[in-house]
Design an enzyme around this catalytic site. Structure first.
Site, mmCIF file in Angstrom:
data_model
loop_
_atom_site.group_PDB
_atom_site.id
_atom_site.type_symbol
_atom_site.label_atom_id
_atom_site.label_comp_id
_atom_site.label_asym_id
_atom_site.label_seq_id
_atom_site.Cartn_x
_atom_site.Cartn_y
_atom_site.Cartn_z
ATOM 1 N N LYS A 91 -9.696 -8.449 -4.900
ATOM 2 C CA LYS A 91 -9.065 -9.334 -5.870
ATOM 3 C C LYS A 91 -8.036 -10.188 -5.166
ATOM 4 O O LYS A 91 -7.472 -9.706 -4.178
ATOM 5 C CB LYS A 91 -8.418 -8.570 -7.021
ATOM 6 C CG LYS A 91 -7.501 -7.387 -6.669
ATOM 7 C CD LYS A 91 -6.323 -7.531 -5.747
ATOM 8 C CE LYS A 91 -5.218 -8.466 -6.076
ATOM 9 N NZ LYS A 91 -4.097 -8.420 -5.066
ATOM 10 N N HIS A 122 -11.997 -15.415 1.054
ATOM 11 C CA HIS A 122 -12.972 -14.597 0.307
ATOM 12 C C HIS A 122 -14.283 -15.330 0.054
ATOM 13 O O HIS A 122 -15.373 -14.790 0.277
ATOM 14 C CB HIS A 122 -12.386 -14.184 -1.055
ATOM 15 C CG HIS A 122 -11.268 -13.191 -0.959
ATOM 16 N ND1 HIS A 122 -10.533 -12.792 -2.057
ATOM 17 C CD2 HIS A 122 -10.745 -12.506 0.093
ATOM 18 C CE1 HIS A 122 -9.622 -11.902 -1.686
ATOM 19 N NE2 HIS A 122 -9.722 -11.735 -0.380
ATOM 20 N N ARG A 134 -5.678 1.893 4.268
ATOM 21 C CA ARG A 134 -4.959 2.858 3.416
ATOM 22 C C ARG A 134 -5.819 3.437 2.299
ATOM 23 O O ARG A 134 -5.743 4.609 2.007
ATOM 24 C CB ARG A 134 -3.745 2.175 2.766
ATOM 25 C CG ARG A 134 -2.474 2.304 3.520
ATOM 26 C CD ARG A 134 -1.262 1.845 2.731
ATOM 27 N NE ARG A 134 -1.407 0.571 2.085
ATOM 28 C CZ ARG A 134 -1.489 0.405 0.761
ATOM 29 N NH1 ARG A 134 -1.443 1.436 -0.055
ATOM 30 N NH2 ARG A 134 -1.619 -0.811 0.250
ATOM 31 N N TYR A 138 -16.599 -11.144 12.507
ATOM 32 C CA TYR A 138 -17.186 -10.788 11.209
ATOM 33 C C TYR A 138 -18.689 -11.097 11.173
ATOM 34 O O TYR A 138 -19.470 -10.376 10.572
ATOM 35 C CB TYR A 138 -16.489 -11.535 10.070
ATOM 36 C CG TYR A 138 -14.978 -11.386 10.040
ATOM 37 C CD1 TYR A 138 -14.348 -10.238 10.530
ATOM 38 C CD2 TYR A 138 -14.171 -12.396 9.517
ATOM 39 C CE1 TYR A 138 -12.964 -10.105 10.492
ATOM 40 C CE2 TYR A 138 -12.789 -12.275 9.470
ATOM 41 C CZ TYR A 138 -12.190 -11.138 9.961
ATOM 42 O OH TYR A 138 -10.827 -11.006 9.923
#
Ligand SMILES: NC(=O)c1ccc[n+]([C@@H]2O[C@H](COP(=O)([O-])OP(=O)(O)OC[C@H]3O[C@@H](n4cnc5c(N)ncnc54)[C@H](OP(=O)(O)O)[C@@H]3O)[C@@H](O)[C@H]2O)c1
Length: 332
Positions: A107, A89, A29, A68
């Site tokens: 975040k 993360h 998005r 990944y």
């Protein structure tokens, strides 16, 4: 290990290449449209599923990669954006740094100061940047607020009040999965806590914190944190995942109050309002529209090019992770 140094003077004319690990909603998005307008070349998107990567890559001209790790091995990828669930993360940021890539982590980047310090040390050893993505910081409305404060528009700052709450979303989404690092504190509480640090001094302590858990969902859905800096300026941060939408903060000073009515997630076209209350006068200041995600990728790119910009991002990452962890501990 190959490390490609993109600092000025050593680089060629080649644009810096960026890859994305995880075809997250926020990547699709906001990040991908911003990257395509940014100084980066979008080189590849990786997913656990090749079909998903292909559908996200379609029309962007970038490669679709399965897994990944495969993206981290791609030579044209100088930097990696990590929009994975919060619990993933730290691990993927570490792997990306070890592969010689600059890293932008969504975040809340990581959940302890020690983990943040470890990533920063690794980045610094290898001449790389690791940065947390708080996109709202890139909106010019906050610069205007800082200018007004510096000009004395509200006198001396006494307290910060920040609120970020959103209505319930998909109960199966990552926000509601404790094992993926979900919950109100990590997902939305991090915003007012991060904003408070723009106004409070370094020595910020946690005076109190509370989290309200939803037993059925197994995560905190509401909370509050009370902070104070060395000069006695306080911050009251409220947040939740089961609220009507609010995204605001105010700065309350000795002579007035400044409120940012749409502080954290203004849309690209919105012109958010700053309301300045001074004695018998109210002034409404309309900020320019801004794509804060484009601002993030601009700032990330600038700090890749200019190593002198990196220490500030590294300090902010460690400071935020440490404060968030202390709030979590305080809440019990
Ligand atoms: N800065 C902002 O404005 C903003 C806004 C919203 C969210 N965020 C942050 O961005 C991150 C992603 O949030 P999101 O709402 O976009 O998440 P999301 O749509 O659920 O995407 C997360 C992605 O992570 C990958 N993934 C890897 N392991 C997974 C697992 N065990 N379960 C689920 N997904 C897994 C998936 O990619 P593949 O299937 O392609 O491998 C998935 O698409 C979070 O850290 C969130 O806090 C930031």
């Amino acid at each position: 290990m190959n490390i490609e140094d993109l600092t000025p003077g050593q680089e060629s004319e080649r644009r810096a290449g960026i890859g994305i690990i995880g075809c997250a909603d926020i990547a699709v998005r906001r990040a991908i449209p911003a990257i395509r307008k940014s100084p980066f070349d979008l080189v590849a998107v990786a997913s656990r599923s090749l079909a998903k990567a292909e559908s996200v890559a379609a029309g962007t001209g970038c490669a679709a990669v399965e897994g990944y790790e495969a993206l981290l091995r791609m030579p044209g990828v100088d930097a990696v954006y990590v929009p994975l669930p919060n619990s993933e993360h730290a691990e993927w940021a570490r792997r990306a740094l070890e592969a010689g890539k600059h890293v932008l982590i969504e975040k809340p980047a990581v959940q302890s100061a020690g983990t943040a310090r470890g990533l920063v040390e690794l980045a610094e050893e290898r001449g790389l940047l690791v940065m947390e993505n708080f996109a709202f910081l890139r909106h010019p409305q906050h610069d205007r607020a800082q200018d007004l404060l510096a000009e004395g528009a509200i006198g001396e700052l006494r307290s910060f009040n920040g609120v970020f709450g959103i209505p319930p979303t998909d109960p199966n989404g990552i926000k509601y999965q404790a094992e993926l690092g979900g919950g109100a504190l990590w997902e939305v509480g991090c915003y007012p806590v991060r904003a408070a640090q723009e106004y409070l001094g370094e020595a910020t302590e946690v005076l109190g914190a509370a989290l309200e858990f939803d037993a059925k969902q197994g995560v905190d859905v509401s909370g509050v944190a009370l902070l104070r800096d060395g000069a006695g300026v306080t911050a009251n941060c409220s947040f939740g995942l089961s609220h009507s939408y609010r995204s605001t903060y105010d700065l309350w000073g000795s002579e007035g109050r400044l409120t940012l009515e749409w502080a954290f997630t203004p849309s690209r076209d919105a012109r958010p309002v700053l309301r300045l209350e001074q004695r018998d006068r109210e002034t409404r200041i309309i900020a320019p529209a801004s794509d804060q995600f484009l601002g993030v990728f601009g700032a990330f790119h600038a700090a890749i090019r200019d190593a002198s910009a990196r220490p500030a991002h590294h300090r902010e990452l460690v400071r935020q992770a440490g404060l968030m962890a202390r709030i979590r501990t305080h809440a019990g």
